[in-house]
Design a protein around this motif. Structure first.
Motif, PDB file in Angstrom:
ATOM      1  N   ASP A  39       0.825  -1.217   0.000  1.00 37.07           N
ATOM      2  CA  ASP A  39       0.000   0.000   0.000  1.00 37.07           C
ATOM      3  C   ASP A  39       0.856   1.263   0.000  1.00 37.07           C
ATOM      4  OD1 ASP A  39      -2.427   1.232  -0.164  1.00 37.07           O
ATOM      5  OD2 ASP A  39      -2.867   1.143   1.978  1.00 37.07           O
ATOM      6  N   ALA A  40       1.949   1.222  -0.762  1.00 36.64           N
ATOM      7  CA  ALA A  40       2.899   2.342  -0.802  1.00 36.64           C
ATOM      8  C   ALA A  40       2.206   3.692  -1.027  1.00 36.64           C
ATOM      9  CB  ALA A  40       3.931   2.099  -1.908  1.00 36.64           C
ATOM     10  N   HIS A  41       1.222   3.712  -1.935  1.00 38.76           N
ATOM     11  CA  HIS A  41       0.597   4.991  -2.292  1.00 38.76           C
ATOM     12  C   HIS A  41      -0.734   5.234  -1.579  1.00 38.76           C
ATOM     13  CE1 HIS A  41       3.522   5.805  -5.513  1.00 38.76           C
ATOM     14  NE2 HIS A  41       3.520   4.497  -5.653  1.00 38.76           N
ATOM     15  N   GLY A  42      -1.134   4.291  -0.732  1.00 39.55           N
ATOM     16  CA  GLY A  42      -2.390   4.476   0.004  1.00 39.55           C
ATOM     17  C   GLY A  42      -2.136   4.897   1.438  1.00 39.55           C
ATOM     18  N   ILE A  43      -0.981   4.441   1.965  1.00 38.64           N
ATOM     19  CA  ILE A  43      -0.622   4.757   3.352  1.00 38.64           C
ATOM     20  C   ILE A  43      -0.528   6.279   3.538  1.00 38.64           C
ATOM     21  CG2 ILE A  43       1.549   4.814   4.709  1.00 38.64           C
ATOM     22  CD1 ILE A  43      -0.119   2.383   5.408  1.00 38.64           C
ATOM     23  N   GLY A  44      -1.235   6.766   4.556  1.00 33.40           N
ATOM     24  CA  GLY A  44      -1.182   8.211   4.853  1.00 33.40           C
ATOM     25  C   GLY A  44      -2.298   8.996   4.194  1.00 33.40           C
ATOM     26  N   VAL A  45      -2.830   8.470   3.070  1.00 32.79           N
ATOM     27  CA  VAL A  45      -3.841   9.263   2.361  1.00 32.79           C
ATOM     28  C   VAL A  45      -5.222   8.615   2.312  1.00 32.79           C
ATOM     29  CG1 VAL A  45      -2.250  10.603   0.963  1.00 32.79           C
ATOM     30  CG2 VAL A  45      -3.016   8.430   0.108  1.00 32.79           C
ATOM     31  N   LEU A  46      -5.290   7.299   2.360  1.00 33.97           N
ATOM     32  CA  LEU A  46      -6.604   6.641   2.286  1.00 33.97           C
ATOM     33  C   LEU A  46      -7.033   6.143   3.669  1.00 33.97           C
ATOM     34  CD1 LEU A  46      -6.221   4.506  -0.989  1.00 33.97           C
ATOM     35  CD2 LEU A  46      -7.221   6.782  -0.747  1.00 33.97           C
ATOM     36  N   GLY A  47      -8.310   5.844   3.798  1.00 34.48           N
ATOM     37  CA  GLY A  47      -8.820   5.312   5.070  1.00 34.48           C
ATOM     38  C   GLY A  47      -9.098   6.440   6.056  1.00 34.48           C
ATOM     39  N   ASP A  48      -9.974   6.141   7.015  1.00 35.27           N
ATOM     40  CA  ASP A  48     -10.408   7.179   7.961  1.00 35.27           C
ATOM     41  C   ASP A  48      -9.246   7.799   8.731  1.00 35.27           C
ATOM     42  OD1 ASP A  48     -12.951   6.889   7.211  1.00 35.27           O
ATOM     43  OD2 ASP A  48     -13.505   5.495   8.828  1.00 35.27           O
ATOM     44  N   ASN A  49      -8.319   6.974   9.173  1.00 36.08           N
ATOM     45  CA  ASN A  49      -7.200   7.514   9.957  1.00 36.08           C
ATOM     46  C   ASN A  49      -5.925   7.581   9.126  1.00 36.08           C
ATOM     47  OD1 ASN A  49      -6.669   4.860   9.678  1.00 36.08           O
ATOM     48  ND2 ASN A  49      -6.246   4.439  11.830  1.00 36.08           N
ATOM     49  N   GLY A  50      -6.095   7.518   7.793  1.00 36.78           N
ATOM     50  CA  GLY A  50      -4.931   7.586   6.908  1.00 36.78           C
ATOM     51  C   GLY A  50      -4.140   6.293   6.861  1.00 36.78           C
ATOM     52  N   SER A  51      -4.686   5.224   7.450  1.00 32.78           N
ATOM     53  CA  SER A  51      -3.876   3.999   7.504  1.00 32.78           C
ATOM     54  C   SER A  51      -3.952   3.176   6.227  1.00 32.78           C
ATOM     55  CB  SER A  51      -4.252   3.153   8.726  1.00 32.78           C
ATOM     56  OG  SER A  51      -5.538   2.621   8.565  1.00 32.78           O
ATOM     57  N   GLY A  52      -4.505   3.773   5.172  1.00 32.90           N
ATOM     58  CA  GLY A  52      -4.403   3.163   3.856  1.00 32.90           C
ATOM     59  C   GLY A  52      -5.622   2.370   3.437  1.00 32.90           C
ATOM     60  N   CYS A  53      -5.503   1.719   2.271  1.00 35.26           N
ATOM     61  CA  CYS A  53      -6.676   1.007   1.747  1.00 35.26           C
ATOM     62  C   CYS A  53      -6.860  -0.336   2.444  1.00 35.26           C
ATOM     63  CB  CYS A  53      -6.602   0.875   0.231  1.00 35.26           C
ATOM     64  SG  CYS A  53      -5.384  -0.288  -0.345  1.00 35.26           S
ATOM     65  N   VAL A  54      -5.870  -0.787   3.204  1.00 39.89           N
ATOM     66  CA  VAL A  54      -6.019  -2.007   4.009  1.00 39.89           C
ATOM     67  C   VAL A  54      -6.133  -1.583   5.466  1.00 39.89           C
ATOM     68  CG1 VAL A  54      -4.892  -4.127   4.776  1.00 39.89           C
ATOM     69  CG2 VAL A  54      -4.749  -3.454   2.385  1.00 39.89           C
ATOM     70  N   GLY A  55      -5.017  -1.096   6.019  1.00 40.77           N
ATOM     71  CA  GLY A  55      -4.910  -0.573   7.375  1.00 40.77           C
ATOM     72  C   GLY A  55      -5.890  -1.159   8.353  1.00 40.77           C
ATOM     73  N   SER A  56      -6.606  -0.265   9.020  1.00 42.27           N
ATOM     74  CA  SER A  56      -7.510  -0.749  10.059  1.00 42.27           C
ATOM     75  C   SER A  56      -8.808  -1.332   9.503  1.00 42.27           C
ATOM     76  CB  SER A  56      -7.782   0.374  11.054  1.00 42.27           C
ATOM     77  OG  SER A  56      -7.978   1.567  10.356  1.00 42.27           O
ATOM     78  N   ASN A  57      -9.024  -1.255   8.177  1.00 40.89           N
ATOM     79  CA  ASN A  57     -10.255  -1.839   7.608  1.00 40.89           C
ATOM     80  C   ASN A  57     -10.202  -3.356   7.523  1.00 40.89           C
ATOM     81  OD1 ASN A  57     -11.385   0.633   7.103  1.00 40.89           O
ATOM     82  ND2 ASN A  57     -10.418   0.804   5.100  1.00 40.89           N
ATOM     83  N   TRP A  58      -8.990  -3.888   7.347  1.00 44.40           N
ATOM     84  CA  TRP A  58      -8.853  -5.321   7.141  1.00 44.40           C
ATOM     85  C   TRP A  58      -7.860  -5.879   8.146  1.00 44.40           C
ATOM     86  CZ3 TRP A  58     -12.155  -7.541   3.819  1.00 44.40           C
ATOM     87  CH2 TRP A  58     -12.785  -6.697   2.892  1.00 44.40           C
ATOM     88  N   SER A  59      -8.246  -6.974   8.797  1.00 42.82           N
ATOM     89  CA  SER A  59      -7.369  -7.534   9.827  1.00 42.82           C
ATOM     90  C   SER A  59      -6.261  -8.363   9.186  1.00 42.82           C
ATOM     91  CB  SER A  59      -8.178  -8.433  10.758  1.00 42.82           C
ATOM     92  OG  SER A  59      -8.440  -9.652  10.088  1.00 42.82           O
ATOM     93  N   SER A  60      -5.340  -8.820  10.035  1.00 45.37           N
ATOM     94  CA  SER A  60      -4.240  -9.635   9.510  1.00 45.37           C
ATOM     95  C   SER A  60      -4.713 -11.047   9.150  1.00 45.37           C
ATOM     96  CB  SER A  60      -3.084  -9.688  10.502  1.00 45.37           C
ATOM     97  OG  SER A  60      -3.518 -10.308  11.677  1.00 45.37           O
ATOM     98  N   VAL A  61      -5.935 -11.397   9.519  1.00 47.58           N
ATOM     99  CA  VAL A  61      -6.493 -12.683   9.041  1.00 47.58           C
ATOM    100  C   VAL A  61      -6.804 -12.531   7.551  1.00 47.58           C
ATOM    101  CG1 VAL A  61      -8.456 -14.261   9.233  1.00 47.58           C
ATOM    102  CG2 VAL A  61      -7.470 -13.211  11.293  1.00 47.58           C
ATOM    103  N   ASP A  62      -7.334 -11.380   7.182  1.00 50.90           N
ATOM    104  CA  ASP A  62      -7.697 -11.150   5.777  1.00 50.90           C
ATOM    105  C   ASP A  62      -6.484 -10.782   4.930  1.00 50.90           C
ATOM    106  OD1 ASP A  62     -10.416 -11.556   6.321  1.00 50.90           O
ATOM    107  OD2 ASP A  62     -10.573  -9.513   7.104  1.00 50.90           O
ATOM    108  N   VAL A  63      -5.681  -9.870   5.445  1.00 52.45           N
ATOM    109  CA  VAL A  63      -4.474  -9.437   4.716  1.00 52.45           C
ATOM    110  C   VAL A  63      -3.283  -9.691   5.651  1.00 52.45           C
ATOM    111  CG1 VAL A  63      -3.329  -7.543   3.490  1.00 52.45           C
ATOM    112  CG2 VAL A  63      -5.834  -7.635   3.558  1.00 52.45           C
ATOM    113  N   PRO A  64      -2.712 -10.881   5.577  1.00 51.68           N
ATOM    114  CA  PRO A  64      -1.636 -11.213   6.531  1.00 51.68           C
ATOM    115  C   PRO A  64      -0.367 -10.380   6.351  1.00 51.68           C
ATOM    116  CG  PRO A  64      -2.493 -13.201   5.444  1.00 51.68           C
ATOM    117  CD  PRO A  64      -3.089 -12.023   4.740  1.00 51.68           C
ATOM    118  N   ILE A  65      -0.121  -9.903   5.113  1.00 53.45           N
ATOM    119  CA  ILE A  65       1.141  -9.187   4.877  1.00 53.45           C
ATOM    120  C   ILE A  65       0.819  -7.807   4.309  1.00 53.45           C
ATOM    121  CG2 ILE A  65       3.405  -9.283   3.742  1.00 53.45           C
ATOM    122  CD1 ILE A  65       2.522 -12.343   3.174  1.00 53.45           C
ATOM    123  N   LEU A  66       1.122  -6.789   5.090  1.00 57.85           N
ATOM    124  CA  LEU A  66       0.851  -5.420   4.653  1.00 57.85           C
ATOM    125  C   LEU A  66       2.171  -4.660   4.585  1.00 57.85           C
ATOM    126  CD1 LEU A  66      -0.927  -2.942   4.099  1.00 57.85           C
ATOM    127  CD2 LEU A  66      -1.220  -2.691   6.565  1.00 57.85           C
TER     128      LEU A  66
END
Ligand code: PMP
Length: 385
Positions: A196-223
């Motif tokens: 998520d090089a280009h999503g980190i900091g800009v996407l998501g409610d807290n800027g944590s990207g297009c995965v970040g806090s929306n998806w757990s490590s069960v869904d996206v194990p490697i971020l």
């Protein structure tokens, strides 16, 4: 130089030059308006981030002095890893010196020749290179096409399958369909890695990207996230469960065999991260700039893509045309990326325009006006031809 070597270099040069793909570096001038960089929130220029870097250097020195596993892992690195893990809702995070190194390090440490890797066709070069380095069987699926991915997954007999995708595609600006990737990966018992090089900091409610806090490590194990773009510094991190991070710490060669990130960079990044979390107004301004640029550019009939992110490519097709437009813009004091194959597919050369929270409306008007000139000049040329 031996003749054989001279010939090899001359052939490579001639080939690139003939196809208008020879790249040149230019020393960036401070008076040029930058629409080419990835400093999406303007944090590389934020005085608080710069001061944190200076204070970090005074406190810890100019460099880490050794690799993380020897004596280069300092408390400031540890603090940054902790902050990145909690921001992205992961158990742990591991710092790498660059995003390129993080991606090759993850793939080399996780995959081997018995692994099957499935990558989006437009994934970043570092993911492609990491897969090659790992020796795994690597397949590319059509861009954002999870039907194609599923059909490749269902034909694979490998017990270890790894699906890999950019979060925001670096040359197109579109966003991966994370939900569809998660579903496909889980259905086929595969792990999912998102860069998520280009999503980190800009996407998501807290800027944590297009995965970040929306998806757990069960869904996206490697971020994977990088620090040299919206966070304004340099470096990268991998976030995930403790087991994954332990494994990378042991086996990721681009982590083990290199000097740790300078501690001053970690200090600056911690400050940038606090700003991202506490000041959503930078993202609000960036989004307003994106909306303004898109509305006006559409009005001019420019060949906009559907991207809703900071990356707004204008696909011009051929290399010469792209270079001509970039040159014209440069003469007007504007820097944009002229992106040509092999970075993008043949026939899809483009101007890669990137927007930042630091751009003002009048900066964007200046860009639009200059793009209008390029269009007019081209139309006049065609009429006279
Ligand atoms: N992943 C993606 C999607 C990128 O666009 C980039 C850099 N352009 C990287 C990884 C590499 O990051 P870094 O510049 O930190 O090496």
């Amino acid at each position: 130089m031996s003749e054989a070597w001279q010939q090899r270099l001359a052939d490579a040069r001639a080939n690139r030059q003939q196809t208008q793909r020879w790249r040149t570096r230019q020393v960036a001038k401070s008076n040029i308006l930058d629409f080419a960089g990835n400093d999406y929130l303007g944090l590389s220029q934020d005085p608080r981030v710069c001061e944190a870097q200076a204070a970090g250097a005074r406190r810890y020195g100019a460099g880490a002095g050794a690799s993380h596993l020897v004596s280069g892992h300092l408390e400031i690195h540890d603090a940054l890893e902790g902050a990145l893990a909690s921001w992205t809702g992961r158990e742990r995070a591991l710092l790498f010196s660059t995003g390129y190194m993080a991606n090759i390090g993850v793939l080399q440490a996780l995959a081997d020749r018995h692994t099957a890797i499935f990558q989006d066709r437009l994934n970043h070069a570092s993911l492609i290179d990491g897969a090659a380095l790992s020796g795994a069987r690597s397949r590319r699926f059509h861009h954002r096409d999870t039907d194609d991915l599923e059909s490749l997954l269902s034909r694979s007999e490998s017990t270890h399958k790894l699906v890999v995708s950019d979060g925001v595609f670096s040359m197109d600006g579109d966003i991966a369909d994370i939900e569809a990737l998660v579903t496909a990966a889980q259905r086929h018992n595969a792990w999912l890695m998102v860069d998520d090089a280009h999503g980190i900091g800009v996407l998501g409610d807290n800027g944590s990207g297009c995965v970040g806090s929306n998806w757990s490590s069960v869904d996206v194990p490697i971020l994977v996230g990088t620090l040299g773009k919206a966070l304004g510094t340099v470096g990268a991190f991998v976030a995930g469960d403790a087991e994954l991070i332990d494994h990378l710490t042991q086996f990721s060669r681009s982590y083990v065999y290199t000097t740790a990130q300078p501690p001053a960079i970690a200090a600056a990044t911690l400050k940038a991260l606090a700003i991202v979390q506490e000041e959503p107004e930078h993202r609000t301004r960036l989004n307003a700039n994106i909306a303004y640029f898109r509305r006006e550019a559409l009005g001019l009939g420019l060949p906009l893509s559907t991207s809703a992110t900071s990356i707004q490519p204008l696909i011009l097709g051929d290399e010469a045309r792209t270079l001509r437009w970039a040159m014209r813009l440069q003469q007007q004091g504007l820097l944009v990326g002229a992106i040509r194959p092999p970075t993008v597919p043949n026939g899809e050369a483009r101007l890669r325009i990137t927007l930042s929270a630091r751009h003002t409306c009048s900066n964007i008007d200046h860009l639009l006006e200059s793009l209008k000139h390029c269009q007019r000049e081209e139309a006049a040329c065609l009429a006279n031809a």
